[in-house]
Structures are given as structure tokens and as C-alpha cells.
Design a protein around this motif. Structure first.
Motif: not given
Ligand SMILES: C[S@@+](CC[C@H](N)C(=O)[O-])C[C@H]1O[C@@H](n2cnc3c(N)ncnc32)[C@H](O)[C@@H]1O
Length: 307
Positions: A18, A21-22, A85, A88, A90-93, A95, A229
Motif C-alpha cells: 500500500r 502503508g507501514t 502492539r 501502535q 499503523g493498523d497492525g498490517q 506493507s 497484508e
């Protein structure tokens, strides 16, 4: 300045799944790869992990220009899931993820850290505060265990004799410096002109054991793939065959190759295709890079993409 190995190859393979993304750099070191990724992909965020607080401090300075696009975490990448975790980001997914394994040239060249027989220093070899020193191993393990470490992590043909010499030398007092250890090895292992130094494999083995470099690598790769992802890539650079073998096998397993013992009537290993391996053979340094940076000689890059 320390040169990041296979830099262009890593940057091109790790195009993010993405745009914004992260990406995780699980071994940021001096930040060479991280800097190139952040420059090439201007919308990504990057989480930089390293177990060495000194490396992290230098990476922080180097990556200052990217401001809020970078976050840092001190720790072992084997704890990736916990680190993600806590940070924190990104959304844990993810790229993309890079792991450039092993020690950095900054660590090897810092005489005070005891990684090398080239400098006399306390026999430390710790990459970070989270492990035991080489001196602790050398002075406390029994002969059998020392021999196992030298054989398994150094592929040292004279493992048993060196282990015995270490234990005998300990009777005179603890082995506290790199020079003392190198002298013990030299007392049983002579080298011919043009050979590598007789202590090379012993130092490699103790460094791997002290830092538990191979422990948890398998698990780390599985955890990393579990948070990628679809379409995201994992790139791993290793510097010795023991590491590369673990990466190669882990990728095969994650690609869905059956790992059941031969002859089982029905597959019981629960194989699942989680990645596609993009490098059927490991990518190695070009002639040009080898000339510029001889340390790239043993680097092997393997890349897989989450399906
Ligand atoms: C080869 S260097 C990375 C160099 C980096 N890619 C660069 O461009 O500067 C490896 C780094 O990984 C770190 N490291 C090694 N094992 C680690 C682990 N299990 N967890 C976190 N960091 C680790 C070392 O402290 C070292 O700084």
C-alpha cells in the motif's frame, strides 16, 4: 560510513503493498536501508527496530529528516508481535518487512565490544543488553557444550580440541579478553600463510551463541508473514550459511511445501500456502558492489510475497 548491502535490490523488491502503508525494518542498524526506503517511497511510515541501543541512537540521528514518518523500538525482532502492539504503528498490517540479519560493521569495528580477535578488548560480543557475554559462556559452560557451540555455530573442525584447551586454560584463571581467547585457540590450531585466522570460526560461533542469533529466527519469520497484508513482501539478508538455511526452509514451509516424514498415507502437517517465494536462488552482490564493499561478499537476499 557503513554501506548498506544489496541496497538497490532491497529497495526495489520492497515496493510497499500500500502506498501509504507501514514497513518494518527489523534490524535498522545505522539506518542505511531505512533511509533509502523512506526516500524512495515518500508516503510510507517505517517502524525501526534494533536490539542495540547505540545503533538505534545513530539511526535516529540519520533518519531525523523523516520526522513523524519513522518510529523506533528497542528490542529483539523475535518479539515482533509485542513490539507492533506496543508501538501502535499503523493498523497492525504491514506493507513490507526487512531483516538484515547479524552484526553490523559498526559493531564489528568497535574495538571495545570484543567481537574481533583483531583488537584486544574485554570478551563481550553482546549486540545489546539482552544477552549473555561471550566471556560468560567461555568461563561457565562445560567442555561438551562448548564443543557443541563451536561445531554447530562455527562449523569448526577442531571443536573438541579447542573446547578442551579452553577448559584447561580456565584452571589458571578466567579468560577475560579477546587476545586471551585467541591465544588459547592458537595453542591448538595453527594456520598456514594465507589461511584465515585460526580464531575466526571460534569467534563466529561464540558470537552466534552469545546473541542467540539463530534461536527464534524461524518463529520470527512466521510471525512476520502473519502480519503482512496480501501483496506485501518480506526481504531477509543473511551472512552465513546457517542463517540462510533457516530462511530458505522457512520460506519453503510458508510456501506450502509438505513437511511430513516420507511414507505417511495422508498429509498431516497442515501445509498452507502463505507466500510466494520471489527468489528461487538467493540474490547476491554484483561485481560492482563487491569491489566497493568486500563485506557484501557473503550476503544473501531472499524475498517472499504474501499471497
Ligand atoms: C547488518 S546490521 C543492519 C544494517 C542496516 N540494514 C543498515 O542499513 O545500516 C544488523 C543489525 O541488526 C541488529 N540485530 C541483530 N539481531 C537482532 C535481533 N534479534 N533483534 C533486533 N535487532 C537485531 C544488530 O544490532 C545490528 O544493528
Amino acid at each position: 560510513m557503513h554501506a548498506a548491502v544489496l541496497l538497490n535490490e532491497v529497495v526495489e523488491f520492497l515496493r510497499p503493498a500500500r502506498e501509504n502503508g507501514t514497513v518494518v525494518d527489523a534490524t535498522v542498524g545505522l539506518g542505511g536501508h531505512a533511509e533509502a526506503l523512506l526516500s524512495r517511497y515518500p508516503a510510507i511510515r517505517l517502524l525501526a527496530i534494533d536490539r542495540d541501543p547505540r545503533a538505534l541512537a545513530l539511526a535516529r540521528e540519520r533518519l531525523e529528516q523523516f520526522e513523524t514518518r519513522v518510529a523506533f523500538a528497542e528490542g529483539r525482532h523475535e518479539k515482533l508481535i509485542d513490539i507492533l502492539r506496543q508501538s501502535q504503528v499503523g493498523d497492525g498490517q504491514l506493507s513490507g518487512l526487512l531483516a538484515d540479519l547479524g552484526v553490523s560493521s559498526m559493531q564489528l569495528d568497535d574495538a571495545s565490544r570484543g567481537f574481533s580477535f583483531r583488537f584486544d578488548a574485554p570478551l563481550d560480543m553482546r549486540m545489546g543488553p539482552d544477552s549473555r557475554s561471550a566471556a560468560e559462556l567461555v568461563n561457565t559452560l562445560d567442555e561438551h557444550e562448548l564443543a557443541r557451540i563451536l561445531r554447530d555455530y562455527g562449523e569448526e573442525p577442531m571443536a573438541r580440541r579447542i573446547a578442551r584447551a579452553i577448559v584447561e586454560r580456565r584452571a589458571e584463571g578466567a579468560i577475560e579478553t579477546t587476545a586471551q581467547l585467541a591465544a588459547v585457540v592458537r595453542s591448538v590450531k595453527r594456520s598456514k600463510p594465507h589461511d584465515i585466522d585460526p580464531s575466526t570460526l571460534t569467534f563466529q560461533a561464540l558470537r552466534i551463541a552469545a546473541n542467540e542469533e539463530l534461536v527464534g529466527l524461524d518463529r520470527f519469520l512466521e510471525d512476520a508473514v502473519s502480519v503482512l497484508e496480501p501483496g506485501a513482501r518480506i526481504a531477509v539478508i543473511s551472512f552465513h550459511s546457517l542463517e540462510d538455511r533457516i530462511v530458505k526452509r522457512a520460506f519453503k514451509r510458508l510456501e506450502g511445501e509438505c513437511t511430513c516424514p516420507p511414507g505417511l498415507p495422508v498429509c498431516g502437517c497442515g501445509k498452507q500456502e502463505l507466500v510466494e517465494v520471489l527468489t528461487s536462488r538467493p540474490v547476491t552482490a554484483s561485481e560492482e558492489e563487491l569491489n566497493r564493499n568486500p563485506r557484501s561478499r557473503s550476503a544473501k537476499l531472499r524475498v517472499a510475497e504474501r499471497v
